[in-house]
Design an enzyme around this catalytic site. Structure first.
Site, PDB file in Angstrom:
ATOM      1  CE  LYS A  32      -3.937  -1.701   3.016  1.00  0.00           C
ATOM      2  NZ  LYS A  32      -4.677  -1.668   1.718  1.00  0.00           N
ATOM      3  CG  ASP A  80      -3.573  -4.350  -0.043  1.00  0.00           C
ATOM      4  OD1 ASP A  80      -3.715  -4.628   1.196  1.00  0.00           O
ATOM      5  OD2 ASP A  80      -3.768  -3.141  -0.343  1.00  0.00           O
ATOM      6  NE  ARG A 108     -10.404 -10.254  -1.557  1.00  0.00           N
ATOM      7  CZ  ARG A 108     -10.930  -9.504  -2.402  1.00  0.00           C
ATOM      8  NH1 ARG A 108     -11.419  -9.906  -3.545  1.00  0.00           N
ATOM      9  NH2 ARG A 108     -11.257  -7.986  -2.089  1.00  0.00           N
TER      10      ARG A 108
HETATM   11  N1  BES Z   1      -7.941  -3.690   4.655  1.00  0.00           N
HETATM   12  C1  BES Z   1      -8.128  -3.409   3.335  1.00  0.00           C
HETATM   13  C2  BES Z   1      -9.541  -2.663   3.309  1.00  0.00           C
HETATM   14  C3  BES Z   1      -9.588  -1.443   3.777  1.00  0.00           C
HETATM   15  C4  BES Z   1      -9.419  -0.276   2.936  1.00  0.00           C
HETATM   16  C5  BES Z   1     -10.079  -1.183   4.905  1.00  0.00           C
HETATM   17  C6  BES Z   1      -9.521   1.110   3.478  1.00  0.00           C
HETATM   18  C7  BES Z   1     -10.426   0.274   5.596  1.00  0.00           C
HETATM   19  C8  BES Z   1      -9.856   1.235   4.804  1.00  0.00           C
HETATM   20  C9  BES Z   1      -8.074  -4.703   2.287  1.00  0.00           C
HETATM   21  O1  BES Z   1      -7.418  -5.440   2.709  1.00  0.00           O
HETATM   22  C10 BES Z   1      -7.604  -4.313   1.160  1.00  0.00           C
HETATM   23  O2  BES Z   1      -6.601  -3.796   0.902  1.00  0.00           O
HETATM   24  N2  BES Z   1      -8.511  -4.506   0.060  1.00  0.00           N
HETATM   25  C11 BES Z   1      -8.326  -3.847  -1.133  1.00  0.00           C
HETATM   26  C12 BES Z   1      -8.967  -5.084  -1.991  1.00  0.00           C
HETATM   27  C13 BES Z   1      -8.338  -4.920  -3.556  1.00  0.00           C
HETATM   28  C14 BES Z   1      -6.815  -5.227  -3.432  1.00  0.00           C
HETATM   29  C15 BES Z   1      -9.054  -6.060  -4.272  1.00  0.00           C
HETATM   30  C16 BES Z   1      -8.811  -2.682  -1.729  1.00  0.00           C
HETATM   31  O3  BES Z   1      -9.899  -2.324  -1.102  1.00  0.00           O
HETATM   32  O4  BES Z   1      -8.187  -1.709  -2.284  1.00  0.00           O
HETATM   33 ZN    ZN Z   2      -7.041  -5.792   5.032  1.00  0.00          ZN
HETATM   34 MN    MN Z   3      -5.413  -5.423   2.366  1.00  0.00          MN
END
Ligand code: BES
Ligand code: ZN
Ligand code: MN
Length: 497
Positions: free
Chosen positions: A276, A346, A350
């Site tokens: 990230k 990321d 899931r």
């Molecule tokens: N923990 C994050 C989701 C998240 C984002 C929670 C912002 C709270 C605030 C999750 O693990 C993640 O990174 N999701 C990705 C998924 C994508 C790679 C398909 C996302 O939402 O960008």
């Molecule tokens: Zn996450």
């Molecule tokens: Mn993530």
């Protein structure tokens, strides 16, 4: 905080505070001021629109009943017909934040007249006050928020809220307030103080105090149990994963089908090799909110001795970039035997949920509910304060929705149509962990559905509501403890209701 019901006419006390709400559509001095000069002052402030009763407006008035008669906080409650559990909770938080900045022996609060909703409203106010008097400043050198020594709930004589039913709701309110604060505290802890082993230890302590049965698996056990998703995600961290199961068998028949709760427990989400950007990582200590909320709800369910069987499953891991981190193209075999090609490290939530959901489904629960800070895409769809609701079963979705509505928490259904599954097809494995960029929250929902074994299931994507970016009069920045109340309400309705 001690709570006392006071059915005498409320009066500000020397050097003390009395809180009184004012509805927007009933802008008048409280009746207990009757014809005092204080009533005249309040009338003038209303006439000049300095007091409007608009929700969240808070004005401190001093010595309304003459010299040294104490201070009154007049709080706007908005329109009376829209005042429910959510508004009452926010009112309580506002009072707690406003007066909790120093220690106070006793604070009086006149309960608003809301007819039959009175016990529900009183309970929500008490929970709000407990939340508002407990701040996020865990690591400050000096404490910055103080619980009231005593909260005196004033039920004016002859008013419509009856003290009896209100009194009965108070113990439950305090159990819930404490649970919400536990969820907030766990989320607000720095990641180094809650790596999977430390968090599991803390959960063991909290759950043990509430008389829950606790089982914790270490990495070796997790490997023997074939939790490929949890192992894959934790591979990039020096910290081993943990898996926590909590059990409350409160039903007359301990064999009766249970409610299963699953919570995402990523103690820090760096994104892994799909790293990230720094700004997106700032609040990723909160990526264990699902696990924190489920833990907190379980402690409340046990303390309330609810006559229901509930099992919680919490996969805990840190998503890091170490030399053994899973790589794009790696294939993981999940607990239920399905294989997943990792195309974005990321999308780790899931992966750990896949194992936990599969394991939960094996226990043949009546229903499975999972909570996860799963996708930024859900926040794009619903904003930062509403959780996405995804389900394979209308009755389960309805029960989550009505529990949330009853306690004033916000959820909204998002689609689970079959075509959201299509972009998860992998050339090499049963599925991959990311799909097309559109509808990411629903795609994540379809991914999870592969692991619930066809059981009735609902998923709450709490990426938005689990965390508050900024401080406001009715909310602290940081973990919010959202949906603890909803889960407890759901358990109160029964495992399959
Ligand atoms: N923990 C994050 C989701 C998240 C984002 C929670 C912002 C709270 C605030 C999750 O693990 C993640 O990174 N999701 C990705 C998924 C994508 C790679 C398909 C996302 O939402 O960008
Ligand atoms: Zn996450
Ligand atoms: Mn993530």
């Amino acid at each position: 905080m001690k709570i006392r019901i006071d059915s005498e006419a409320p009066a500000p006390r020397e050097a003390g505070w009395l809180v009184v709400g004012m509805f927007e559509d009933q802008p008048e001095p409280p009746s207990w001021l009757s014809e005092t000069p204080g009533a005249e002052l309040v009338r003038r402030l209303i006439a000049s629109r300095d007091l409007s009763g608009g929700f969240g407006e808070a004005s401190a008035l001093h010595d309304l009943l003459g010299p040294s008669s104490g201070s009154t906080l007049v709080v706007g409650l908005g329109p009376s017909d829209r005042f429910g559990a959510a508004e009452a909770f926010d009112f309580g938080v506002l009072v707690g934040k406003r007066l909790g900045g120093r220690s106070r022996d006793s604070v009086g609060l006149v309960l608003p007249e809301v007819g039959p909703k009175a016990p529900e409203v009183a309970s929500a106010i008490v929970q709000g006050v407990m939340v508002g008097t407990s701040g996020p400043g865990l690591a400050k050198s000096e404490p910055s928020r103080f619980a009231f020594e005593e909260l005196r709930l004033c039920v004016p004589p002859g008013s419509s809220p009856e003290p009896g039913p209100i009194e009965q709701s108070l113990e439950r309110a305090q159990i819930l307030g404490r649970a919400i604060n536990l969820a907030r505290e766990l989320v607000n802890l720095p990641p180094a103080r809650k790596n999977p082993s430390l968090l599991a230890d803390r959960i063991r302590t909290e759950a043990g105090q509430a008389d829950l049965t606790v089982t914790i698996w270490d990495e070796a056990r997790i490997r023997r149990e074939r939790f490929g998703g949890l192992l894959g995600v934790s591979a990039g961290s020096d910290e081993p994963p943990a898996f926590v199961a909590l059990e409350w068998l409160g039903a007359a028949d301990p064999q009766a089908p249970a409610l299963a709760l699953v919570g995402k427990g990523i103690t820090f989400d760096s994104g892994g090799l799909s790293l990230k950007p720094s700004a997106s990582m700032e609040d990723m200590k909160a990526d264990m909110s699902g696990a924190a909320i489920v833990t907190a709800a379980m402690t409340a369910i046990a303390r309330l001795e609810l006559p229901v069987n509930v099992r919680a499953f919490l996969p805990l891991a840190e998503n890091m970039t170490g030399g053994r981190a899973m790589k794009l193209g790696d294939v993981l075999t999940m607990r239920n035997g399905k294989t997943v090609e990792v195309m974005n490290t990321d999308a780790e939530g899931r992966l750990i949920l896949a194992d936990a959901l599969s394991y939960a489904a094996e226990q043949e629960p009546a229903r499975i509910i999972d909570l996860a800070t799963l996708t930024g895409s859900c926040m794009v769809a619903l904003g930062p304060k509403v959780a996405g609701l995804f389900s394979n079963d209308q009755a389960t979705a309805d029960s989550v929705r009505s529990a949330a509505e009853a306690v004033g928490e916000r959820v909204w259904p998002l689609p689970m149509d079959a075509d959201f599954r299509e972009s998860l097809k992998s050339p090499v494995a049963d599925l991959k962990n990311v799909g097309s960029k559109w509808g990411g929250a629903s795609i994540a929902g379809k991914f999870l559905e592969e692991f619930v074994g066809g059981r009735p299931w609902a998923h709450l994507d709490i990426a938005g509501p689990a965390w508050a970016d900024s401080d406001s009069s009715t909310r602290d920045a940081g973990g919010t403890g959202c949906f603890v109340r909803t889960l407890v309400r759901l358990a109160e309705a029964g495992a399959g209701a």
